[in-house]
Design an enzyme around this catalytic site. Structure first.
Site, PDB file in Angstrom:
ATOM      1  CG  ASP B  11       9.101   3.839   9.495  1.00  0.00           C
ATOM      2  OD1 ASP B  11       7.881   3.602   9.586  1.00  0.00           O
ATOM      3  OD2 ASP B  11       9.586   4.602   8.651  1.00  0.00           O
ATOM      4  CG  ASP B 130       1.430   4.032   0.562  1.00  0.00           C
ATOM      5  OD1 ASP B 130       0.868   4.414   1.601  1.00  0.00           O
ATOM      6  OD2 ASP B 130       2.386   3.229   0.554  1.00  0.00           O
TER       7      ASP B 130
END
Lengths: 193, 251
Positions: B11, B130
């Site tokens: 990330d 997702d």
């Protein structure tokens, strides 16, 4: 040594330039006919779709120049495929350097093939000090069947050409610039030719 | 034989890695390039950089990062996070990214998938999905799983494939962060009903979970973050165990 990467607007050429830099050499990007002719080594990259890449090549007149080159030439991925007689992708006529027609994998396997596969039956100086069954990185939906110019094979659905060679012309279906230390060895071998 | 891939995910915020990373040998724990080099040496097959910054300079910072990663790293990497146009992708690929992943922008404008594929080819377009289960149905979510859509996971995945995406990165929000294993039933269904590679994401806690997602989940690749960042699992050990379990890996 003058290394030229043919810059005809098709592909991730930055990675190839960086890979050559990691080997301690410098490559220039060029579409200039004279500069390409004068180079000691020529790299012919390519990702994307075959017919549009071939059109870009024709638009710059490079389709006539590449088959006449005398120095070592390395086609990578789509670059290798465009050096063949033809590609089923977009019914594209190729440069006709390698006497083989590129066709699509069937639906028996996932397409595109993405990831690390193994190369075997290595029969070229391009693979000096490269072991049989080493892993290399590829991403492709179309392939060149095994032919007399095959210098490395890989298996996906069937045994096919992972690399080709005819005289001073070399082609790899895989990306040596993304194939870790094995790929670096293969690129170095090409630069040492 | 084509190997199953192990993919650490980093990330990124404002050009730096975000999640606490536990590498004693790292000079600068926030430097994504140094971390990428370490993962590459340890045997990662690919890397994913997910940009979560929301600043105005975000595009330029990300492009700079991509350039620096491409300079140093000799394995493929994917960049995702807030990518919403052909121009965005063009810059990232030109700077040396191998693939880009799009998520919300594809849901909002599915034609973007076709446009990207036409311009850059299927091989570099990953669509991230997702999803979580609501009353037994897998529902696609946006904004890191916060906002539900009306899309069914399997229907959307098929549409994504039809529009030409080269790969799907499926994160189960039900499994993400639990360390209880990947969503193997849903993954196996995706892998069977679709004909493009599927990357499993969400739920990795131990090495058995990777074996399970490759065998039961039929995944082509498995992505994880914290188990690698905190050295709970070393990639080298993981690959040796996978090999013992007869799963093809690159060692």
């Amino acid at each position: 040594m003058k290394i030229v990467i043919i810059n005809y607007g098709a592909g991730n050429i930055q990675s190839i330039k960086f890979a050559i830099k990691r080997l301690g050499c410098e490559a220039v990007l060029s579409r200039d006919v004279e500069e390409i002719r004068r180079a000691d080594k020529v790299i012919f990259p390519g990702v994307g779709e075959a017919s549009s890449a071939m059109n870009k090549l024709k638009a710059s007149g490079l389709d006539k120049i590449i088959p006449e080159l005398k120095q070592p030439v390395l086609g990578i991925c789509l670059g290798m495929q465009l050096m063949c007689n033809s590609s089923e992708e977009g019914n594209t006529q190729g440069l006709g350097i390698f006497d083989v027609d590129v066709i699509k994998f069937s639906k028996k396997v996932k397409v595109p093939q993405i990831g690390w596969n193994q190369i075997s039956n290595l029969t070229s100086d391009l693979f000096n000090e490269v072991n049989e069954n080493e892993h290399i990185y590829l991403v492709h939906s179309y392939y060149a069947p095994v032919c007399k110019e095959t210098i490395a094979k890989a298996d996906y659905e069937l045994s096919y050409s992972a690399a080709l060679q005819k005289n001073n012309f070399y082609g790899t279906q895989f990306h040596p610039e993304k194939s870790s230390v094995v790929g670096e060895r293969i690129l170095k071998n090409f630069l040492d030719l | 034989m084509l190997a199953k891939r192990i993919i650490p995910c980093l990330d990124i915020k404002d050009g730096r890695t975000v999640k606490g990373v536990n590498f004693v040998d790292l000079r600068d724990a926030g430097d994504p390039v140094e971390l990428a080099e370490i993962y590459s040496r340890e045997g990662a097959d690919e890397l994913v950089f997910l940009d979560i910054s929301a600043t105005e300079q975000k595009r330029k910072t990300l492009a700079d990062l991509v350039f620096r990663v491409a300079e140093k790293v000799n394995i493929p990497f994917t960049v995702g996070g807030g990518i919403s146009s052909v121009e965005d992708v063009d810059v990232l690929l030109q700077n040396g990214a191998d693939k880009v992943s799009i998520n919300s922008s594809a849901v909002k404008n599915p034609q973007l998938i076709n446009d990207l594929v036409a311009k850059f080819g299927s091989q570099c377009i990953v669509v991230a999905i997702d999803a979580k289960q609501i009353e037994g149905k897998w529902v696609v979510h946006l904004v890191g799983g916060k906002v539900p859509t009306e899309l069914d996971l399997f229907a959307w995945a098929k549409e994504v494939e039809k529009r030409g995406a080269g790969e799907i990165l499926f994160t189960s929000m039900d499994n993400d962060g639990t360390k209880d294993g990947f969503a193997n039933a849903a993954l196996a269904r995706l892998s069977t009903e679709l004909n493009i590679p599927i990357i499993a994401s969400g739920g990795a806690g131990n090495m058995q979970h990777f074996t399970d997602t490759f065998i039961k989940g039929k995944a082509d690749a498995a992505l994880a973050a914290s188990v690698f960042h905190f050295k709970e699992i070393k990639i080298k050990d993981l690959k040796e165990e996978l090999q013992e379990n007869k799963i093809p890996v690159r060692i």
